[in-house]
Write an enzyme that holds these catalytic residues in place. Structure first.
Site: not given
Lengths: 168, 364
Positions: B168-170, B173-174
């Site tokens: 999950h890559c902040p 944002g997804n």
């Protein structure tokens, strides 16, 4: 004993849903989409084993074609990358084209083979490609037998609904 | 007398999807709930590039070549396009099982394991499969009520099972999964190139101008240069390193999740059954392979209830096409297995050979 229904609408009106069978995915070839061809015992009295297996095998072949890694898929991938993927605004991917073919095939199978036997196949795309859902209907007129499931239009989601493919 | 025009509001499926996602543009855009860091990413990229085009490019286009801003623009547009594509698309979310399906699977599990006496924790639900002569275990997801396909994982931030879950890559944002991994990779690749490009030409600009008017004067004239150089410097270390790491993963056809968990390393572990053994083939499959469409059907229309505008409550809608939360029975009670909510789904912890991970440094 299967109701002689030749129309999917008639089937839904005159029959009540008895139960559902779910054909699970077969992961022996990896993560590609394949379904198990094992014949479920619930369908024993409703449809010939060979017909069922043929349907599932054809579906498996369609999915294999959609996910085939070869020259044309690479070309599509590279072309898409070169246009920063804007080309997908006007073009359908190969996968989507095959999914439409699958929809039409399932609708055909439902009309010709499954509905006359009181069964209904749901397009796996509407179940997240996890299962092939087969709804088993009992004819209301001739039923004195147990109908356990809900009698609503849960079969209404199927009938080869090709609109199941959402946007990217 | 006023006439009230009653408009039938069409309910689309995205409004009733479980999971912690945000949807925009009537379901066309799908993101995680926390978008703050994504806005920061956008701001850094747009801000730095605006400064570059406004100041340095004007000088360099005249002094050196007009091709410089043209290439910069191309790189900028490509990285923005891939960023937005990564952030806004469905990563490969597996829809939750409908109640019928969940009950069917539950029956199958009970048939294999036998019923568990009340109060006892049911055994972990695992199915073994053989893929290319290796045994791979399929785990049961208690939230989604499905057996997860191989390489899928449940993201605890978005509360969804995602196929070929990477992480999950902040910053985008997804989640990054099967459907948007290639966009993610192209984004970090193009961003690395853009960073290097901007950094290099900033140095060139400072050097050229310093020859004419001196170093301090140059900085006074375009103070933005200092800012750009700083941002690029820090971005270089993180993004270029990350690109290298993901190039390594792509070449071996592995996911970040598998790499962290050490699924395919170690003597007693199986070898990666998904790798073709050939770097080129692996790269081609991951980056140019066929792209499955989203199975979420976010923009499908939900059938209206008889009662009209009353929002359908969870248990009432019998013919719902969406997974509702069924009344939990004994074995189905939320026995969240420890692995499910653990961190491997989230940002990778710092590892010695790798540069600072996505969480830490400011990214351009």
């Amino acid at each position: 004993m299967a109701p002689q229904v030749h129309n999917l609408q008639e089937l839904r009106r005159s029959a009540s849903l008895a139960t559902k069978v779910f054909i699970q995915r077969d992961y022996s070839e990896g993560t590609i989409c394949q379904f198990q061809t094992k014949f479920p015992p619930e369908l024993d009295s409703r449809i010939e084993r060979q017909l069922f297996e043929e349907t599932v095998k054809t579906l498996n072949n369609f999915y294999a074609e959609a996910e085939k890694i070869g020259g044309s898929s690479y070309l599509e991938g590279c072309l898409a990358c070169a246009t920063a993927y804007f080309i997908f605004l006007c073009m359908e991917t190969h996968y989507e084209k095959v999914l439409k073919k699958i929809s039409r095939y399932i609708q055909e199978q439902n009309e010709k083979i499954f509905a006359p036997r009181g069964l209904l196949l749901t397009d796996p795309v509407e179940r997240g490609m996890r299962v092939i859902e087969i709804s088993i209907y009992e004819d209301r007129c001739s039923s004195g037998s147990s109908s356990s499931g809900s009698s609503s239009g849960s079969g209404g989601s199927s009938g080869g609904g090709g609109g199941g493919v959402g946007s990217r | 007398m006023s006439v009230m025009v009653v408009r039938k509001k069409v309910t689309r499926k995205w409004e009733k999807l479980p999971g912690r996602n945000t949807f925009c543009c009537d379901g066309r855009v799908m993101m995680a709930r926390q978008k703050g860091i994504f806005y920061l990413t956008l701001f850094l990229i747009l801000g730095t590039c605006t400064l570059f085009f406004a100041f340095e490019c004007r000088y360099l286009a005249v002094q050196l070549s007009p091709a410089i801003p043209v290439f910069a623009a191309m790189l900028f547009l490509f990285s923005m396009a891939t960023l937005l594509r990564t952030s806004f698309s469905d990563p490969g979310v597996i829809p939750r099982a409908l109640p019928d399906e969940a009950a069917f699977i539950e029956m199958e599990i009970e048939a294999t394991n036998g019923t568990v006496p009340q109060g006892q924790r049911p055994p972990p639900r695992i199915k073994n499969f053989q893929i290319n002569n290796q045994i791979v275990k399929l785990k049961y997801c208690y939230t989604c009520k499905i057996f997860r396909p191989p390489r899928a994982s449940h993201c605890s931030i978005c509360d969804n099972c995602v196929e070929r879950f990477d992480h999950h890559c902040p910053w985008v944002g997804n989640c990054v999964g099967k459907r948007n991994y290639r966009y993610f990779y192209l984004f970090i690749l193009s961003l690395s190139l853009l960073t290097i490009y901007v950094f290099a030409f900033n140095i060139v600009y400072v050097a050229l101008k310093s020859l004419k008017i001196g170093f301090l004067e140059t900085l006074k004239e375009t103070p933005g240069t200092v800012l750009e150089v700083l941002i690029c410097f820090f971005t270089l270390w993180s993004v270029v390193g990350l690109t290298g790491f993901h190039t390594f993963l792509v070449a071996l056809n592995q996911t970040t999740n598998e790499d962290i968990k050490g699924s395919w390393t170690g003597k007693n572990r199986v070898q990666n059954p998904y790798s073709h053994g050939n770097i080129v083939k692996n790269c081609c499959e991951v980056l140019c392979g066929p792209l499955p469409p989203s199975v979420l059907d976010r923009r499908g229309i939900l059938p209206l209830e008889e009662s009209g505008s009353r929002p359908p409550s969870t248990q009432e809608t019998s013919s719902s096409l969406l997974p509702q939360s069924p009344v939990p029975t004994e074995p189905l009670s939320s026995n969240e297995m420890p692995e499910e909510t653990s961190t491997p789904e989230e940002m990778p912890p710092p590892e010695p050979p790798e540069p600072p991970q996505e969480v830490t440094d400011a990214e351009k």
